[in-house]
Design an enzyme around this catalytic site. Structure first.
Site, PDB file in Angstrom:
ATOM      1  N   ASP A 171       4.966 120.069  -1.801  1.00 25.60           N
ATOM      2  CA  ASP A 171       4.101 119.796  -2.944  1.00 25.60           C
ATOM      3  C   ASP A 171       4.667 120.393  -4.238  1.00 25.60           C
ATOM      4  O   ASP A 171       5.205 121.504  -4.240  1.00 25.60           O
ATOM      5  CB  ASP A 171       2.713 120.384  -2.659  1.00 25.60           C
ATOM      6  CG  ASP A 171       1.657 119.894  -3.613  1.00 25.60           C
ATOM      7  OD1 ASP A 171       1.882 118.850  -4.253  1.00 25.60           O
ATOM      8  OD2 ASP A 171       0.605 120.553  -3.724  1.00 25.60           O
ATOM      9  N   GLU A 207       5.367 110.931  -3.810  1.00 23.49           N
ATOM     10  CA  GLU A 207       4.305 111.029  -4.799  1.00 23.49           C
ATOM     11  C   GLU A 207       4.880 111.579  -6.102  1.00 23.49           C
ATOM     12  O   GLU A 207       5.655 112.536  -6.087  1.00 23.49           O
ATOM     13  CB  GLU A 207       3.193 111.948  -4.300  1.00 23.49           C
ATOM     14  CG  GLU A 207       2.107 112.212  -5.351  1.00 23.49           C
ATOM     15  CD  GLU A 207       0.903 112.933  -4.785  1.00 23.49           C
ATOM     16  OE1 GLU A 207       0.339 112.420  -3.795  1.00 23.49           O
ATOM     17  OE2 GLU A 207       0.527 113.997  -5.313  1.00 23.49           O
TER      18      GLU A 207
END
Length: 429
Positions: free
Chosen positions: A151, A213
């Site tokens: 992330d 992402e």
């Protein structure tokens, strides 16, 4: 070996002439391997006196073997799934509770979700994060699949590290390449970020079976629908395959508390972003999604449940709730430390707390301590100080809080899982 040992019944697995399961004594969890198959030799551990079983630590090396022998314990991509949820687990203890909640649903969990900032603040590695998820999957007998998200990664080296560890999702944070130009065009503001994203994608991600992402939410200004369209079209022209994209929505998505802002304005803004994502063929990703209860109805309605939601802080705060209920003295010490070190913690996270609203932990009764975890101001302070709390050491180099927190949660594992189930359930459509 088995006196005083609890066996996790859902973990019992028979394969190729041997039986494996996870067990727990009064000190630790461990893997037990019985039989004469390949697994008996493959896992590191020590053999019992009668030679019938091997007791194996839940180590990174054994987790790697587990994922090789039992593919259901390895992460996979989630592109094509509707509702997916990132469940950042900073302690490595929450995934079993998450899995118990999701049993019988079609929700796809990203159990291994950590940023480099979180790794640095907790002293963990991506190997640790992935291992904790794999052991929880095996313990609970979960066969629904799970993801592993590197992330908010910013550099090629960070991304390569996550990929080399087997992570199946990369979230690229290109905020450092976004310019804030008053009155600037989308190209002027986002042009550098788009170029950087394309370069990273071509260098490390193109052709890989992963979820990609893009995060453009770490800015001081909201992403306009016009800017969103520009970014999406430029990436599409370059052949970048997005699973999800995280804009910066209007209002405040602060840590571990509900949305702050104009709900009507958010609904209009979010509906526009949801339509763009739908038209472009990817999902919106909601960062800092923990406890945003007032806007969840809008999010789920406008995306038709096709959305990725990221949580992390609420899992840490529910751990502290268990501490407050079972070890008031420890919780008081943690809260005092958090308040004393708040300025340092705010170097890493933005919050708008008012410490004057936090009751004095020296004077409130033990029975009222858990109520602090329902107060926005206390939640924010305890949320962002997690790294300092976990890394604090005394003059002898011994951790001040970390070992005690882990001990409490080991002894009260079911309470922690129940707290997680209750809180995370409110995050589901």
């Amino acid at each position: 070996m088995m006196d005083g040992v609890t066996i996790y019944q859902n973990s019992k697995t028979e394969y190729d002439g041997y039986t494996l399961y996870i067990a727990k004594d009064n000190r630790e969890k461990f893997l037990v391997v019985r039989g004469n198959g390949k697994a008996f030799r493959a896992f590191e551990g020590y053999v019992t006196e009668d030679g019938s079983a091997k007791r194996c630590p839940l180590s990174n090396a054994n987790a790697k073997t587990l994922r090789e022998l039992f593919p259901f314990t390895a992460p996979s991509r989630h592109r094509g799934k509707a509702f997916t949820i990132g469940l950042g687990d900073r302690l490595g203890l929450a995934s079993a509770g998450h899995i118990r909640l999701l049993q019988g649903t079609d929700v796809f969990p990203v159990l291994a979700q950590q940023s480099m900032r979180e790794l640095n603040l907790t002293g963990r590695t991506y190997e640790d994060v992935l291992s904790a998820a794999a052991w929880a999957v095996f313990q609970e007998g979960w066969r629904g699949g799970y993801g592993a998200d590197g992330d908010h990664l910013k550099t090629p080296d960070e991304i390569k590290y996550a990929l080399d560890c087997g992570f199946t999702m990369i979230t690229l944070d290109c905020s450092e390449h976004i310019r804030h130009i008053e009155g600037g065009t989308p190209e002027e503001i986002y042009g550098g970020a788009i170029k950087y994203t394309i370069d990273i994608y071509n260098l490390l991600l193109r052709g890989r079976e992963i979820d990609f992402e893009l995060s453009i939410d770490e800015t001081t200004f909201a992403t306009t629908p016009e800017a969103h369209i520009y970014v999406a079209r430029e990436l599409e022209k370059a052949g970048v395959e997005l699973t999800s994209l995280a804009p910066r929505f209007c209002g405040e998505f602060q840590k571990g508390i509900d949305y702050r802002g104009d709900l009507n304005g958010f609904e209009k803004d979010f509906a526009a972003h949801a339509q763009i994502a739908r038209d472009m063929g990817y999902k919106l990703s909601i960062h800092s999604g923990s406890d945003k209860f007032s806007v969840f109805p809008v999010i789920f309605r406008e995306t038709k449940g096709n959305v990725h939601l990221k949580t992390a802080g609420t899992n840490w705060l529910e751990a502290l709730r268990v501490v407050s209920q079972t070890n008031p003295r420890l919780f008081r010490e943690i809260t005092r430390f958090a308040l004393e070190n708040l300025i340092e913690a705010k170097k890493y996270y933005h919050i708008t707390e008012n410490t004057a609203n936090i009751p004095d932990v020296e004077t409130i009764g033990n029975e009222d301590l858990p109520l602090l975890l329902d107060s926005d101001d206390a939640r924010q302070v305890l949320h962002i100080t997690y790294g300092l709390i976990l890394s604090a050491k005394d003059a002898n180099g011994k951790t001040v809080f970390k070992d005690s927190i882990y001990s409490v949660l080991f002894q009260h594992e079911d309470d922690y899982h129940a707290a997680l189930e209750k809180r995370i359930r409110r995050h589901l459509p």
